[in-house]
Design a protein around this motif. Structure first.
Motif, short mmCIF file in Angstrom:
data_model
loop_
_atom_site.label_atom_id
_atom_site.label_comp_id
_atom_site.label_asym_id
_atom_site.label_seq_id
_atom_site.Cartn_x
_atom_site.Cartn_y
_atom_site.Cartn_z
N MET A 59 46.37 30.49 33.31
CA MET A 59 47.60 30.42 34.09
C MET A 59 47.97 28.96 34.34
O MET A 59 47.12 28.13 34.62
CB MET A 59 47.41 31.11 35.45
CG MET A 59 48.67 31.10 36.31
SD MET A 59 48.33 31.69 37.99
CE MET A 59 47.44 30.28 38.64
N VAL A 74 50.20 26.45 36.75
CA VAL A 74 50.88 26.40 38.04
C VAL A 74 51.78 25.19 38.09
O VAL A 74 51.34 24.07 37.86
CB VAL A 74 49.85 26.32 39.20
CG1 VAL A 74 50.57 26.15 40.52
CG2 VAL A 74 48.98 27.56 39.23
N ASN A 126 47.87 30.52 47.67
CA ASN A 126 46.83 30.42 46.65
C ASN A 126 46.44 28.95 46.51
O ASN A 126 47.29 28.05 46.57
CB ASN A 126 47.33 30.93 45.30
CG ASN A 126 47.82 32.35 45.37
OD1 ASN A 126 47.05 33.27 45.59
ND2 ASN A 126 49.12 32.54 45.20
N ARG A 147 42.23 30.23 37.41
CA ARG A 147 42.65 31.52 37.94
C ARG A 147 43.21 31.37 39.34
O ARG A 147 42.92 30.42 40.06
CB ARG A 147 41.46 32.48 37.95
CG ARG A 147 40.32 32.07 38.88
CD ARG A 147 39.15 33.03 38.77
NE ARG A 147 38.05 32.64 39.63
CZ ARG A 147 37.97 32.95 40.92
NH1 ARG A 147 38.94 33.66 41.48
NH2 ARG A 147 36.94 32.57 41.64
N LYS A 148 44.01 32.36 39.74
CA LYS A 148 44.59 32.36 41.08
C LYS A 148 43.50 32.61 42.12
O LYS A 148 42.70 33.53 41.98
CB LYS A 148 45.67 33.44 41.17
CG LYS A 148 46.35 33.51 42.53
CD LYS A 148 47.36 34.65 42.60
CE LYS A 148 48.56 34.40 41.71
NZ LYS A 148 49.62 35.42 41.94
N THR A 149 43.46 31.76 43.15
CA THR A 149 42.47 31.91 44.22
C THR A 149 43.21 32.11 45.53
O THR A 149 43.68 31.13 46.15
CB THR A 149 41.57 30.66 44.32
OG1 THR A 149 40.96 30.42 43.05
CG2 THR A 149 40.48 30.87 45.38
N PRO A 150 43.37 33.35 46.00
CA PRO A 150 44.10 33.59 47.25
C PRO A 150 43.39 32.96 48.45
O PRO A 150 42.15 32.98 48.54
CB PRO A 150 44.12 35.12 47.35
CG PRO A 150 43.86 35.61 45.97
CD PRO A 150 42.95 34.60 45.35
N TYR A 191 49.85 26.87 46.97
CA TYR A 191 51.23 27.28 46.72
C TYR A 191 51.37 28.73 47.13
O TYR A 191 50.39 29.49 47.18
CB TYR A 191 51.59 27.10 45.24
CG TYR A 191 50.80 27.98 44.30
CD1 TYR A 191 51.34 29.17 43.81
CD2 TYR A 191 49.51 27.62 43.90
CE1 TYR A 191 50.62 29.98 42.95
CE2 TYR A 191 48.79 28.43 43.05
CZ TYR A 191 49.34 29.61 42.58
OH TYR A 191 48.61 30.41 41.73
N ASP A 228 53.19 32.74 47.05
CA ASP A 228 53.39 33.76 46.02
C ASP A 228 54.86 34.06 45.78
O ASP A 228 55.19 35.08 45.18
CB ASP A 228 52.67 35.06 46.42
CG ASP A 228 51.23 35.09 45.90
OD1 ASP A 228 50.96 34.38 44.91
OD2 ASP A 228 50.41 35.79 46.49
#
Length: 254
Positions: A1, A3, A52, A62-65, A101, A103
């Motif tokens: 991904m 960003v 995230n 990867r997306k890390t919430p 950032y 969502d």
């Protein structure tokens, strides 16, 4: 991904930011403050409720919430955010940095940048919230209650020396000439240690933030640099605050 860390159009965007001087803090302490801030920020608008972590290297991973806040994960994020020369040891005095950032769709994009725990001489720690520049979400956010709420969340979490919420066009106007290190925004906060806020002309509103300091809201409606009355009011209030000694540069606190 991949960003994209920032929206392309900053022309009409707003920011909310808190600043404090050198303050040595551990990753655990920074994580606790960040958890308090994220939880408080989420109460003010749905666009501010989902975050995230911006991965390193920037833009990859990867997306890390970050919501709901988890102290173990946040502590690890700050620990990994230590400043260092490539391949060299950690430079702890420069603090710990974490970016995030939301969502939202592209027109609702917002970002966070937090630098906590820095204690180098003359250093400024910060929490910077950059808001979207256009769209329905931006219209909801660009109000005195929401921006005041965002600053309150910053104050209660980070205990800054000062904080501000303003448009970038207002920032450009206020940043002209030799005016010290402190901007006067649509909404501005001063810690009690900086001094006493003097009486200010209507329609300016002055609000306490618990026992920490004072919030100043210039106008109940959206402040705009295209309104000569707004600009004149801002300059008059800046002069009064400068005379009261509230616009001096950051100083270390014990």
């Amino acid at each position: 991904m991949t960003v994209n860390p920032e929206p392309e159009n900053y022309e009409d965007s707003y920011l909310a930011a808190a600043y404090w001087g050198p303050r040595k803090e551990s990753p655990e302490e920074c994580a606790r403050r960040a958890a308090t801030f994220l939880s408080g920020l989420a109460d003010h608008d749905p666009l501010l409720a989902h975050w995230n972590k911006i991965p390193k290297p920037r833009g990859r991973g990867r997306k890390t919430p970050l919501m709901p806040p988890d102290l173990t994960m946040l502590t690890d994020a700050f620990r990994r955010g230590v400043n260092r020369e490539p391949g060299g040891p950690a430079i702890e005095r420069l603090g710990l940095t974490v970016g995030a950032y939301n969502d939202g769709a592209r027109q609702d994009y917002a970002s966070l940048s937090i630098c906590c725990g820095g204690y180098a001489e003359g250093m400024s720690n910060l929490c910077l919230l950059t808001l979207p520049s256009q769209g329905a979400g931006a219209e909801r956010l660009f109000t005195a209650p929401v921006l005041s709420g965002a600053l309150r969340s910053m104050v209660l979490a980070w205990d800054p020396d000062w904080a501000v919420a303003m448009s970038r066009t207002h920032q450009d106007l206020d940043d002209q000439g030799d005016r010290g290190d402190v901007w006067l925004g649509w909404v501005t906060y001063f810690a009690r240690a900086r001094g006493v806020v003097p009486p200010l002309p209507a329609p300016v509103r002055i609000e306490p933030v618990e026992d920490k300091g004072t919030l100043i809201v210039l106008t109940p409606e959206r402040f705009t640099v295209s309104d000569p009355e707004h600009v004149a009011l801002s300059r008059r209030v800046r002069d009064l605050l400068s005379r009261a000694g509230l616009l001096k540069p950051l100083q270390p606190r014990g």
